[in-house]
Design an enzyme around this catalytic site. Structure first.
Site, PDB file in Angstrom:
ATOM      1  N   ASP A 185      -3.240  -3.052  -2.530  1.00 42.28           N
ATOM      2  CA  ASP A 185      -4.280  -2.037  -2.579  1.00 42.28           C
ATOM      3  C   ASP A 185      -4.105  -1.193  -3.848  1.00 42.28           C
ATOM      4  O   ASP A 185      -3.019  -1.133  -4.427  1.00 42.28           O
ATOM      5  CB  ASP A 185      -4.188  -1.129  -1.343  1.00 42.28           C
ATOM      6  N   ASN A 186      -5.176  -0.562  -4.303  1.00 41.13           N
ATOM      7  CA  ASN A 186      -5.134   0.461  -5.357  1.00 41.13           C
ATOM      8  C   ASN A 186      -4.707  -0.033  -6.721  1.00 41.13           C
ATOM      9  O   ASN A 186      -4.079   0.720  -7.486  1.00 41.13           O
ATOM     10  CB  ASN A 186      -4.201   1.609  -4.951  1.00 41.13           C
ATOM     11  N   LYS A 215       2.947   3.460  -5.642  1.00 41.22           N
ATOM     12  CA  LYS A 215       2.401   2.456  -6.577  1.00 41.22           C
ATOM     13  C   LYS A 215       3.443   1.979  -7.581  1.00 41.22           C
ATOM     14  O   LYS A 215       3.399   0.843  -8.023  1.00 41.22           O
ATOM     15  CB  LYS A 215       1.167   3.012  -7.274  1.00 41.22           C
ATOM     16  N   GLU A 253     -11.391   4.213  -1.371  1.00 35.70           N
ATOM     17  CA  GLU A 253     -11.861   4.504  -0.007  1.00 35.70           C
ATOM     18  C   GLU A 253     -12.733   5.759   0.051  1.00 35.70           C
ATOM     19  O   GLU A 253     -12.405   6.800  -0.517  1.00 35.70           O
ATOM     20  CB  GLU A 253     -10.675   4.652   0.974  1.00 35.70           C
ATOM     21  N   ASP A 256       0.831  -1.207   0.000  1.00 31.85           N
ATOM     22  CA  ASP A 256       0.000   0.000   0.000  1.00 31.85           C
ATOM     23  C   ASP A 256       0.861   1.251   0.000  1.00 31.85           C
ATOM     24  O   ASP A 256       0.452   2.307   0.478  1.00 31.85           O
ATOM     25  CB  ASP A 256      -0.930  -0.015   1.225  1.00 31.85           C
TER      26      ASP A 256
HETATM   27  O1  LIG Z   1      -0.288   6.708  -3.104  1.00 31.36           O
HETATM   28  C1  LIG Z   1      -0.924   6.152  -2.229  1.00 31.36           C
HETATM   29  N1  LIG Z   1      -0.320   5.610  -1.155  1.00 31.36           N
HETATM   30  C2  LIG Z   1       1.141   5.581  -1.050  1.00 31.36           C
HETATM   31  C3  LIG Z   1       1.800   6.801  -0.486  1.00 31.36           C
HETATM   32  C4  LIG Z   1       1.438   8.076  -0.879  1.00 31.36           C
HETATM   33  C5  LIG Z   1       2.128   9.184  -0.357  1.00 31.36           C
HETATM   34  C6  LIG Z   1       3.178   9.024   0.523  1.00 31.36           C
HETATM   35  C7  LIG Z   1       3.531   7.763   0.907  1.00 31.36           C
HETATM   36  C8  LIG Z   1       4.681   7.636   1.843  1.00 31.36           C
HETATM   37  N2  LIG Z   1       4.811   6.318   2.391  1.00 31.36           N
HETATM   38  C9  LIG Z   1       5.724   5.424   1.875  1.00 31.36           C
HETATM   39  C10 LIG Z   1       6.412   5.699   0.700  1.00 31.36           C
HETATM   40  C11 LIG Z   1       7.347   4.793   0.213  1.00 31.36           C
HETATM   41  C12 LIG Z   1       7.595   3.622   0.911  1.00 31.36           C
HETATM   42  N3  LIG Z   1       8.467   2.596   0.690  1.00 31.36           N
HETATM   43  N4  LIG Z   1       8.323   1.701   1.719  1.00 31.36           N
HETATM   44  C13 LIG Z   1       7.406   2.129   2.549  1.00 31.36           C
HETATM   45  C14 LIG Z   1       6.910   3.365   2.092  1.00 31.36           C
HETATM   46  C15 LIG Z   1       5.971   4.251   2.574  1.00 31.36           C
HETATM   47  C16 LIG Z   1       2.852   6.649   0.414  1.00 31.36           C
HETATM   48  C17 LIG Z   1      -2.407   6.090  -2.293  1.00 31.36           C
HETATM   49  C18 LIG Z   1      -3.072   7.074  -3.037  1.00 31.36           C
HETATM   50  C19 LIG Z   1      -4.479   7.067  -3.125  1.00 31.36           C
HETATM   51  C20 LIG Z   1      -5.175   8.110  -3.920  1.00 31.36           C
HETATM   52  C21 LIG Z   1      -4.787   9.444  -3.824  1.00 31.36           C
HETATM   53  C22 LIG Z   1      -5.452  10.421  -4.548  1.00 31.36           C
HETATM   54  C23 LIG Z   1      -6.528  10.066  -5.381  1.00 31.36           C
HETATM   55  F1  LIG Z   1      -7.189  11.023  -6.069  1.00 31.36           F
HETATM   56  C24 LIG Z   1      -6.909   8.731  -5.481  1.00 31.36           C
HETATM   57  C25 LIG Z   1      -6.237   7.763  -4.758  1.00 31.36           C
HETATM   58  C26 LIG Z   1      -5.228   6.073  -2.458  1.00 31.36           C
HETATM   59  C27 LIG Z   1      -4.543   5.082  -1.731  1.00 31.36           C
HETATM   60  O2  LIG Z   1      -5.241   4.105  -1.095  1.00 31.36           O
HETATM   61  C28 LIG Z   1      -3.146   5.086  -1.653  1.00 31.36           C
HETATM   62  O3  LIG Z   1      -2.538   4.088  -0.939  1.00 31.36           O
HETATM   63 MG   LIG Z   2      -3.938   2.507  -0.542  1.00 24.38          MG
END
Ligand SMILES: O=C(NCc1cccc(CNc2ccc3[nH]ncc3c2)c1)c1cc(-c2ccc(F)cc2)cc(O)c1O
Ligand SMILES: [Mg+2]
Length: 214
Positions: free
Chosen positions: A169-170, A144, A199, A141
């Site tokens: 997810d996603n 992506k 979500e 998650d």
């Molecule tokens: O992008 C997403 N999630 C990931 C994410 C995103 C930002 C920062 C992090 C920083 N955390 C991170 C990074 C790198 C990493 N490497 N190892 C661990 C680790 C941890 C992670 C996401 C977006 C949407 C979404 C947004 C907008 C929209 F319109 C529709 C849908 C819905 C989701 O359910 C999503 O999950």
């Molecule tokens: Mg997600």
């Protein structure tokens, strides 16, 4: 200084959820995200699918890539058998700080190891650092475009066994096309799509469950 959305989500948990009650923490976050501010938790609809996969796998070792505020961490950890361990990786220190407090409010610190850093740095070190042989379940998650390279890393470092389950997810929104193509075409996986919605919205999204065949 202004609060961040994760900090406001944490405040909603501390205000509306009961300490030590994971289901009330999940409910408080879903209420906040549905009625106050959208946030990228897996959410209640996809969360039910996540719960059913966790229950079916009954994992003793879980790897979560992307903790965010700890919503899915709490959902998963609340379903684990005694002595089971969940390692969750979070790159963003602000998210990690909030997630630690959400996990603590749910009373699940014993079951969860939150590791700050990037998946690509940590996946190669998980065996030696945490005495892990293989993961029974991996929940993807995080960024992506990292799902596919990190899945290949997980394979390369022997972290999967016959029957290990990847749950992503996603896979539709935002989408992970290269990952989907890989797990659906590889003879090493049996893949299944669970149609759902992004979500707290009516937009299509879904989870992909892929069983590693070894
Ligand atoms: O992008 C997403 N999630 C990931 C994410 C995103 C930002 C920062 C992090 C920083 N955390 C991170 C990074 C790198 C990493 N490497 N190892 C661990 C680790 C941890 C992670 C996401 C977006 C949407 C979404 C947004 C907008 C929209 F319109 C529709 C849908 C819905 C989701 O359910 C999503 O999950
Ligand atoms: Mg997600």
């Amino acid at each position: 200084t202004q609060s961040t959305r994760p900090q406001r989500l944490l405040s909603a948990v501390q205000k509306n959820a009961t300490r030590g009650d994971p289901r009330s923490v999940v409910k408080a976050i879903d209420h906040f995200c549905r009625h106050k501010e959208w946030a990228m938790n897996v959410g209640d609809e996809k969360g039910c699918i996540l719960d059913s996969v966790v229950t079916e796998v009954n994992p003793h070792t879980v790897l979560e890539l992307g903790t965010y505020c700890g919503y899915s961490t709490v959902r998963i950890a609340s379903l684990l058998p005694p002595h089971a361990k969940l390692i969750t990786l979070e790159f963003n220190p602000d998210y990690a700080a909030v997630a630690r407090q959400v996990i603590a409010w749910a009373g699940l610190e014993e079951k969860v190891q939150l590791v700050e850093g990037a998946s690509s740095d940590w996946i190669p070190k998980l065996k030696e650092q945490f005495g892990i042989q293989t993961f029974d379940l991996v929940f993807l998650d995080h960024w992506k475009d990292r799902y596919l390279p990190d899945t290949k890393l997980i394979e390369e470092f022997g972290l999967l066994r016959k029957g290990s389950v990847l749950l992503a997810d996603n896979v539709i929104c935002p989408g992970t096309p290269d990952y989907l193509e890989y797990v659906r075409s590889s003879p090493q996986y049996k893949s299944q799509y669970f149609k759902s919605h992004l979500e707290y919205t009516k937009v299509e999204d879904g989870l992909e469950k892929s069983v590693f065949l070894g």
